[in-house]
Design a protein around this motif. Sequence first.
Motif, PDB file in Angstrom:
ATOM      1  N   HIS A   1       0.671   5.723 -10.006  1.00  0.00           N
ATOM      2  CA  HIS A   1      -0.776   5.899 -10.098  1.00  0.00           C
ATOM      3  C   HIS A   1      -1.113   6.871 -11.232  1.00  0.00           C
ATOM      4  CE1 HIS A   1      -0.808   3.816  -6.264  1.00  0.00           C
ATOM      5  NE2 HIS A   1      -0.002   4.744  -5.757  1.00  0.00           N
TER       6      HIS A   1
ATOM      7  N   ARG B   1      -7.278   8.438  -3.463  1.00  0.00           N
ATOM      8  CA  ARG B   1      -8.463   7.625  -3.736  1.00  0.00           C
ATOM      9  C   ARG B   1      -9.749   8.171  -3.112  1.00  0.00           C
ATOM     10  NH1 ARG B   1      -5.175   4.701  -0.407  1.00  0.00           N
ATOM     11  NH2 ARG B   1      -5.960   4.044   1.632  1.00  0.00           N
ATOM     12  N   ASN B   2      -9.618   9.057  -2.125  1.00  0.00           N
ATOM     13  CA  ASN B   2     -10.807   9.639  -1.500  1.00  0.00           C
ATOM     14  C   ASN B   2     -11.098  11.044  -2.009  1.00  0.00           C
ATOM     15  OD1 ASN B   2     -11.347   7.383   0.205  1.00  0.00           O
ATOM     16  ND2 ASN B   2      -9.703   8.045   1.580  1.00  0.00           N
TER      17      ASN B   2
ATOM     18  N   GLU C   1     -13.430  -1.653  -6.431  1.00  0.00           N
ATOM     19  CA  GLU C   1     -12.605  -1.040  -5.394  1.00  0.00           C
ATOM     20  C   GLU C   1     -11.101  -1.189  -5.642  1.00  0.00           C
ATOM     21  OE1 GLU C   1     -13.244   0.882  -2.953  1.00  0.00           O
ATOM     22  OE2 GLU C   1     -15.335   0.649  -2.385  1.00  0.00           O
ATOM     23  N   HIS C   2     -10.661  -2.380  -6.054  1.00  0.00           N
ATOM     24  CA  HIS C   2      -9.228  -2.593  -6.268  1.00  0.00           C
ATOM     25  C   HIS C   2      -8.694  -1.654  -7.341  1.00  0.00           C
ATOM     26  CE1 HIS C   2      -8.633  -5.832  -3.521  1.00  0.00           C
ATOM     27  NE2 HIS C   2      -9.418  -6.680  -4.148  1.00  0.00           N
TER      28      HIS C   2
ATOM     29  N   GLY D   1       0.816  -1.210   0.000  1.00  0.00           N
ATOM     30  CA  GLY D   1       0.000   0.000   0.000  1.00  0.00           C
ATOM     31  C   GLY D   1       0.849   1.259   0.000  1.00  0.00           C
TER      32      GLY D   1
ATOM     33  N   ARG E   1      -9.949   1.237  -8.310  1.00  0.00           N
ATOM     34  CA  ARG E   1      -9.959   2.625  -7.842  1.00  0.00           C
ATOM     35  C   ARG E   1      -8.784   2.901  -6.906  1.00  0.00           C
ATOM     36  NH1 ARG E   1     -15.291   5.055  -5.090  1.00  0.00           N
ATOM     37  NH2 ARG E   1     -14.803   3.536  -3.446  1.00  0.00           N
ATOM     38  N   LYS E   2      -8.546   1.996  -5.971  1.00  0.00           N
ATOM     39  CA  LYS E   2      -7.457   2.176  -5.017  1.00  0.00           C
ATOM     40  C   LYS E   2      -6.107   2.225  -5.730  1.00  0.00           C
ATOM     41  CE  LYS E   2      -5.463   0.110  -0.841  1.00  0.00           C
ATOM     42  NZ  LYS E   2      -5.568  -1.001   0.145  1.00  0.00           N
TER      43      LYS E   2
END
Length: 268
Positions: A92, A181-182, A170-171, A84, A173-174
């Motif tokens: 990204h 991501r938020n 979700e994966h 992470g 997007r993260k």
Amino acid sequence: MKRLVSIFIILLIGFSAEAQRLIPFLPEPGQATGAAVVVCPGGSYLWLGRKVEGTEVAEKLRENGIAAFVLYYRHAGTRYFLLGPLAFPQTHYPKALQDVQNAVISIRSKAGEYGIDTSKIGVMGFSAGGHLALNSAEEHISSGGISSRPSFVAAIYPVVTMSDEAIVHEHSRKALLGSRRNDPELRRKLSMELDIPASMPPAFVVSCMDDPTVDYHNSVALDSALTAASIPHEYHQFKKGGHGFGSASKDADWLPLFLEWVKNLCKN
């Protein structure tokens, strides 16, 4: 213990996502149609389905006279999946998008060498690669007077939204957004069903209702948005097929439909 640490480090380096590669699959001159496709494998923006959603697809396109270029684009990598925010380097948005944009520009600049018509260069993607293909169709740049805008786009069981909590993957997007991501603005910007631009090229979309990985309503939302924006497109929804099958599925045989679609499209 030191040996285990060394093995762990080697594994992380081995799964590095910084490398970029564009692999050409060119048809014989007598079979070439002049069309070309950049193929973007899926993998939740964490890894790449290099064979099933990459080289196998490219081989079939080549067999049908379409030049294919498999793009190994930058992505978050297995290291990000494991560590992470502690992973380094962080890979990204917009790095993958930049890779596709540069690939299209590079192919256009060498179209004569490849025997390709510059007006017939599309981008095809699978799953998260489908999101990337759509992103390249909505966000494009120019370099040296050459545009990265694809002539058409194909999204096969694609990730589409980054903002609809009911159907978001979700994966993906993260991995795509990383530490952002938020961020609501970035989530909206990268939700491909929102704010379809007038410059959006024709699109070919495929999904399966039994997809266990990416909710097929991603494609439903995209189809509705393309219709509302009056963008020429075809949406093929299959009852069965699942996810991750690339070009081959007895229940979702989409490739012949795409070949016919792109043949008619390139006549114009």
